[in-house]
Design a protein around this motif. Structure first.
Motif, short mmCIF file in Angstrom:
data_model
loop_
_atom_site.label_atom_id
_atom_site.label_comp_id
_atom_site.label_asym_id
_atom_site.label_seq_id
_atom_site.Cartn_x
_atom_site.Cartn_y
_atom_site.Cartn_z
N ASP A 1 4.37 11.53 -3.37
CA ASP A 1 5.11 11.24 -2.13
C ASP A 1 6.16 10.16 -2.36
N THR B 1 6.68 3.91 4.43
CA THR B 1 7.39 3.46 5.63
C THR B 1 8.66 2.70 5.25
N THR C 1 0.86 -1.17 0.00
CA THR C 1 0.00 0.00 0.00
C THR C 1 0.90 1.23 0.00
N LYS C 2 0.33 2.38 -0.28
CA LYS C 2 1.14 3.60 -0.29
C LYS C 2 1.77 3.83 1.08
N GLU C 3 0.98 3.62 2.14
CA GLU C 3 1.50 3.87 3.49
C GLU C 3 2.67 2.95 3.81
N ARG C 4 2.52 1.67 3.47
CA ARG C 4 3.60 0.72 3.74
C ARG C 4 4.82 1.03 2.88
N SER D 1 9.43 12.69 10.15
CA SER D 1 8.49 11.62 9.78
C SER D 1 8.29 10.61 10.90
#
Length: 317
Positions: free
Chosen positions: A154, A80, A74-77, A203
Motif C-alpha cells: 500500500d 494518511t 504506523t502504516k495507517e498514519r 479514500s
C-alpha cells in the motif's frame, strides 16, 4: 688467601643470591597460565543487536544529548500522510507551479533546487501534524520513517502515485483546438493520473463510511449476519470478496461524474465504461495494476476480487 679477582667474583655471587631472595619474598604476580590466555583470546564475540535494540539505544543517545527521539509512523498514519501529500501535490495551483518550473529551467542546474523548494514548502506545512519538526531535519526524519515501510504494497503504490504527481513528463494536449473537447488519456502517465485522483476521492473518510455501510447491508441481506448494527457477530465476509456489491456503482458515480469530464469522459455510467476501456491496454503494467487494485480496494473489493476485476479489464484490450 683469596686474590682480588676471586673476592670480586664472590661478592658478585652474594649480591645475586640476595636479589633472588628479595624477589621471592616480594611474592610478585606470576604470568597467567597458557589455558587462561587461550580462553581470553577465544572468548565469543557479543551477538549482534536487533533493530529494536538498536532503535532503543539510538533513542537513549538522543535523549542523553537533549534531542527528541525520532517520530515513527504506523502504516495507517503513513498512508494518511501520503494521501494528504498527494492531495496537495495534485491541486491545480501546485501542478501549475511545477510545470512552470519545468518550462523555465528545463535541464539547467537550477531545476532540481527549484523543485526541491516547491516540494519542501508543501512538506513543511503538512508533516508537523504527524509529529515531525517543520524543518529540513524533520523532512529527513519523515523519509527515514517511510524507509521502514517501503516494502508494504500500500505504501509502495502511494509512493508511485506521489512520484507521478511530481513528474515533469509533459502530458498529451488536453484541448482539441478544433472542437474544444478534452482528449481522453492515451498514455500511462495520464491513466495513472486518472486513477490517482479517484483513489484520493475514494479514500476520504465519508466515502469509506458509505462503502462499509453497503458491505454491512450486503452481509445482512445475504444472511451472513443477523444484526446489521453488529456485523462482526455470527457473520463472515462475502466469499466473492464483494466483487458484486449492490449500490457501489451508484456511490462511485457520484464522485466520477465530477472527475471524468476532466479526462474527456462523459459523466455517466457509459463514461465509466469508456474509462475502463481506456485503462485496459495498461493494466499489465505493474504501476497501473497496483494503482487500479488500490482504487478497487477503496470500493470495497478484496485483493482476490481486485485481481479478478483486473484480469477482466485486461481482456478488453
Amino acid at each position: 688467601m683469596l686474590s682480588c679477582t676471586e673476592r670480586l667474583k664472590l661478592q658478585r655471587s652474594e649480591e645475586i643470591v640476595a636479589m633472588t631472595e628479595t624477589m621471592a619474598r616480594a611474592d610478585l604476580p606470576r604470568p597467567p597460565a597458557l589455558p587462561t590466555l587461550l580462553a581470553a583470546r577465544t572468548r565469543p564475540e557479543p551477538s549482534p543487536k536487533s533493530p529494536k535494540e538498536k532503535a532503543a539505544e539510538l533513542e537513549a543517545i538522543q535523549e542523553a544529548q537533549g534531542r527528541q527521539p525520532e517520530t515513527r509512523l504506523t502504516k495507517e498514519r503513513a498512508i494518511t500522510l501520503q494521501l494528504e501529500l498527494m492531495a496537495a501535490y495534485g491541486t491545480p495551483a501546485f501542478q501549475k507551479e511545477l510545470h512552470e518550473i519545468g518550462r523555465r529551467y528545463g535541464t539547467s542546474s537550477k531545476l532540481r533546487s527549484e523543485l526541491c523548494k516547491l516540494v519542501r514548502r508543501i512538506q513543511l506545512d503538512i508533516i508537523p501534524r504527524y509529529g515531525f519538526d517543520g524543518s529540513e531535519e524533520g523532512v529527513h526524519s519523515m523519509l527515514r520513517s517511510f524507509k521502514a515501510l517501503e516494502k508494504d504494497p500500500d505504501i509502495e503504490v502511494n509512493d508511485v502515485a506521489i512520484k507521478e504527481l511530481l513528474s515533469l513528463e509533459v502530458p498529451p494536449m488536453e484541448m482539441n483546438e478544433k472542437n474544444k473537447l478534452i482528449a481522453r488519456p492515451v498514455t500511462k502517465h495520464r491513466i495513472m493520473d486518472l486513477l490517482r485522483v479517484q483513489l484520493i476521492e475514494f479514500s476520504k473518510a465519508t466515502f469509506q463510511a458509505d462503502v462499509e455501510e453497503l458491505k454491512k447491508c450486503a452481509d445482512y441481506n445475504s444472511g451472513r449476519v443477523f444484526n446489521p448494527s453488529r456485523p462482526m457477530e455470527q457473520g463472515f465476509e462475502d466469499p466473492d470478496g464483494y466483487y458484486h456489491l449492490e449500490g457501489r456503482a451508484e456511490l462511485a458515480l457520484l464522485v466520477q461524474t465530477r472527475l471524468l469530464p476532466q479526462y474527456g469522459f462523459a459523466p455517466s455510467k457509459a463514461g465509466v465504461q469508456d474509462m475502463i476501456r481506456h485503462c485496459a491496454p495498461f493494466v499489465r503494467d505493474p504501476d497501473v495494476a497496483n494503482l487500479l487494485d488500490r482504487v478497487n480496494e477503496k470500493l470495497g473489493m478484496s485483493p482476490a476480487a481486485c485481481h479478478r476485476f483486473r484480469e477482466l479489464v485486461a481482456q478488453l484490450s
